[in-house]
Design an enzyme around this catalytic site. Structure first.
Site, PDB file in Angstrom:
ATOM      1  N   GLY A  17      56.706  34.369  17.899  1.00 13.40           N
ATOM      2  CA  GLY A  17      57.833  33.970  16.874  1.00 13.40           C
ATOM      3  C   GLY A  17      58.943  34.734  17.142  1.00 13.40           C
ATOM      4  O   GLY A  17      59.147  35.713  18.103  1.00 13.40           O
ATOM      5  N   VAL A  24      58.893  38.240  18.967  1.00 12.24           N
ATOM      6  CA  VAL A  24      57.593  38.921  18.836  1.00 12.24           C
ATOM      7  C   VAL A  24      56.692  38.132  19.802  1.00 12.24           C
ATOM      8  O   VAL A  24      56.614  36.945  19.933  1.00 12.24           O
ATOM      9  CB  VAL A  24      56.895  38.614  17.475  1.00 12.24           C
ATOM     10  CG1 VAL A  24      55.484  39.361  17.452  1.00 12.24           C
ATOM     11  CG2 VAL A  24      57.948  39.517  16.401  1.00 12.24           C
ATOM     12  N   ASP A 127      60.317  46.533   0.835  1.00 16.29           N
ATOM     13  CA  ASP A 127      60.179  45.256   1.129  1.00 16.29           C
ATOM     14  C   ASP A 127      58.895  44.387   1.010  1.00 16.29           C
ATOM     15  O   ASP A 127      58.584  43.609   1.808  1.00 16.29           O
ATOM     16  CB  ASP A 127      60.982  44.830   2.515  1.00 16.29           C
ATOM     17  CG  ASP A 127      61.371  43.442   2.831  1.00 16.29           C
ATOM     18  OD1 ASP A 127      61.604  42.736   1.609  1.00 16.29           O
ATOM     19  OD2 ASP A 127      61.361  42.881   3.806  1.00 16.29           O
TER      20      ASP A 127
END
Length: 513
Positions: A17, A24, A127
């Site tokens: 990705g 990645v 997050d």
């Protein structure tokens, strides 16, 4: 990159990705002969992003827990930074939305155990959201992406005053820019569990300002109203995590884990392999956003009637390899034509232009070309302009005083689907909406005071707009909202209230007469 060896040890095998700042890959550790994840920082990122990348490495390196993605190595080759991380097979948590109560409790328990461990190591994640949590085929939770992690005493890396984190999962203290402690993660987890249990978010709005206000003030609807099968014990855990005041939440993530264990003990055991709600392809070793990340050069259109500024801006943006200016416009009508012809990724839009302005065309842009991201670039810093632009669907709002590097990063962030609020704008969004929640004091914004003064002086909306150099429509909308908050539909009564309570002084009337 495929087939390349980093530091003669990590072989890149497949792209998994790509996001705004990093790619990645699945890779092979040639020395240990094991599959790894390789997170490679893209070369054009700014210094703030590089610091966050380093923070992710240092934060995750402190943590060794079965429910946290492990980090094995950090390195640099040919000015490219990379992380070597545990390769996690499985599905992102959002694939499991919604889930049965026992599944919600079990995944929540594992997340709490991981957070409790991280908090004891003095790390706040900041997050927590479904995209940053993966579930392995055996049902094991893996928390990922510590790029925003901080310690309670660390300085934030918040470029140009942006809101950091995903608005739908922000704690009230994050939304208001207050000091954070470990309990901010518990609030975000409460939202995750609410969504996992009911299939919907407790707070949701297209308008970012309204969403932030909901996080700060709105009481969530009890989950059982949406999913009657939720047991009272699980509902109590979720609602306690969603308390607005941190001191009213669980004291620690460990305490919340214990409460979820009680829920599990009261029902059937589901702590074995749990399949996702919908089949998905094999996931990446790092979390991926629900929206597909933008790849390739970012195609940008500029709409601004100041041609010299627009030309210099186009030249500056075009020198970046990942940005390509494909069109320009002098006004709103031209902007609509260029967007229709070019279908750009990002439109940089000025608000004040001859003929149709930015605010006039925003609804049409969002309706006809929903995939085009709109980044407002303007000199107008008044609250009313900010609120109207965000309500109309702008993806970002920055002022023309923004630095060049920050503007480039704002374009990249907006292209990836992130909200970007320039320096000072984020604070005004939150303060503006929180201040507008109810009129219980005589604290008025500058614009509200000016409008009330004009009404008390007998001016029409057009006269007030001319005096304030504003669009009459904005004055009208602001006045309607102000009258509604004051509990009156009468301009005369509003003027009397303002005078009686001292919001407007007689001297103010003489100054504009």
């Amino acid at each position: 990159m495929l087939g390349r060896k980093l530091n003669d040890r990590y072989e890149i095998q497949a792209l998994v990705g790509e996001g705004a700042t990093a790619a990645v890959y699945r890779g092979l550790d040639l020395r240990l002969q094991r599959t790894v994840g390789i997170k490679l920082l893209l070369p054009y990122v700014d210094s703030t992003t590089r610091q966050r990348f380093q923070r992710e490495a240092f934060s995750a390196a402190q943590l060794n827990h079965p429910n946290i993605m492990g980090i094995y190595d950090v390195g640099e080759e040919k000015d490219q930074n990379f992380l070597i991380v545990e390769y996690v097979e499985g599905e992102p948590l959002y694939s499991f939305i919604p889930s049965p109560p026992q599944v919600v409790a079990e995944y929540g328990r594992q997340i709490c155990l991981a957070l409790d461990y991280a908090h004891q190591k003095n790390v706040i994640h900041r997050d927590i959201k479904p995209a940053n949590i993966h579930i392995t085929p055996s049902g094991q939770v893996k928390i990922m992406d510590f790029g925003l992690a901080i310690t309670p005493d660390s300085k934030r890396l918040t470029a140009m005053g942006r809101i950091i984190g995903t608005p739908a999962y922000l704690s009230p203290e994050q939304a208001q820019g207050l000091k954070l402690d470990y309990r901010t993660d518990l609030y975000s987890l409460g939202i995750v569990l609410y969504e996992l249990a009911t299939g919907v978010l407790p707070f949701d709005a297209d308008d970012i300002g309204v969403l932030l206000l909901q996080q700060v003030k709105k009481t969530p609807k009890p989950p059982s109203e949406l999913a009657p099968e939720i047991p009272p014990a699980l509902e109590a855990v979720i609602l306690k995590a969603l308390e607005k005041e941190p001191q009213n939440r669980f004291t620690t993530a460990g305490e919340m884990a214990a409460a979820l264990q009680i829920v599990l003990d009261g029902g059937a055991d589901t702590r074995t392999t749990i399949q996702p709600a919908a089949a998905e392809p094999e996931s990446a070793p790092l979390s991926a956003p629900a929206e597909a990340p933008h790849t390739g050069p970012i195609r940008v259109v500029l709409a601004d009637d100041h041609r010299i500024l627009r030309t210099s801006l186009a030249m500056f943006l075009d020198v970046n390899d990942d940005i390509n200016v494909v069109g320009e416009a002098d006004n709103g009508d031209q902007a609509l034509e260029v967007v229709r012809d070019q279908q750009p990724d990002v439109l940089l839009l000025d608000l004040n232009m001859p003929g149709l302005g930015g605010l006039d065309i925003l609804p049409q842009l969002r309706s006809n070309w929903p995939d085009v991201k709109v980044l407002v670039l303007t000199g107008r810093d008044e609250d009313v302009y900010i609120m109207r632009a965000l309500r109309a669907g702008a993806h970002g709002y920055v002022l023309k005083t923004i630095g060049e590097d920050a503007l480039v990063q704002a374009v990249r962030d907006v292209a990836q689907g992130n909200l970007v609020l320039g320096h000072g704008v984020a604070e005004r969004v939150v303060q503006g909406f929180v201040g507008r929640a109810e009129v219980t004091s005589n604290v008025l914004t500058t614009l509200e005071h000016a409008i009330l003064t004009g009404i008390a002086a007998g001016q029409t909306n057009d006269e007030i707009a001319q005096r304030l150099k504003l669009d009459p429509q904005i004055v009208g909308e602001e006045l309607i909202e102000l009258l509604d908050r004051m509990g009156t539909a009468s301009r005369t009564e509003a003027a009397l209230i303002a005078l009686r309570r001292g919001w407007v002084a007689l001297e103010d009337l003489h100054n504009i007469s």
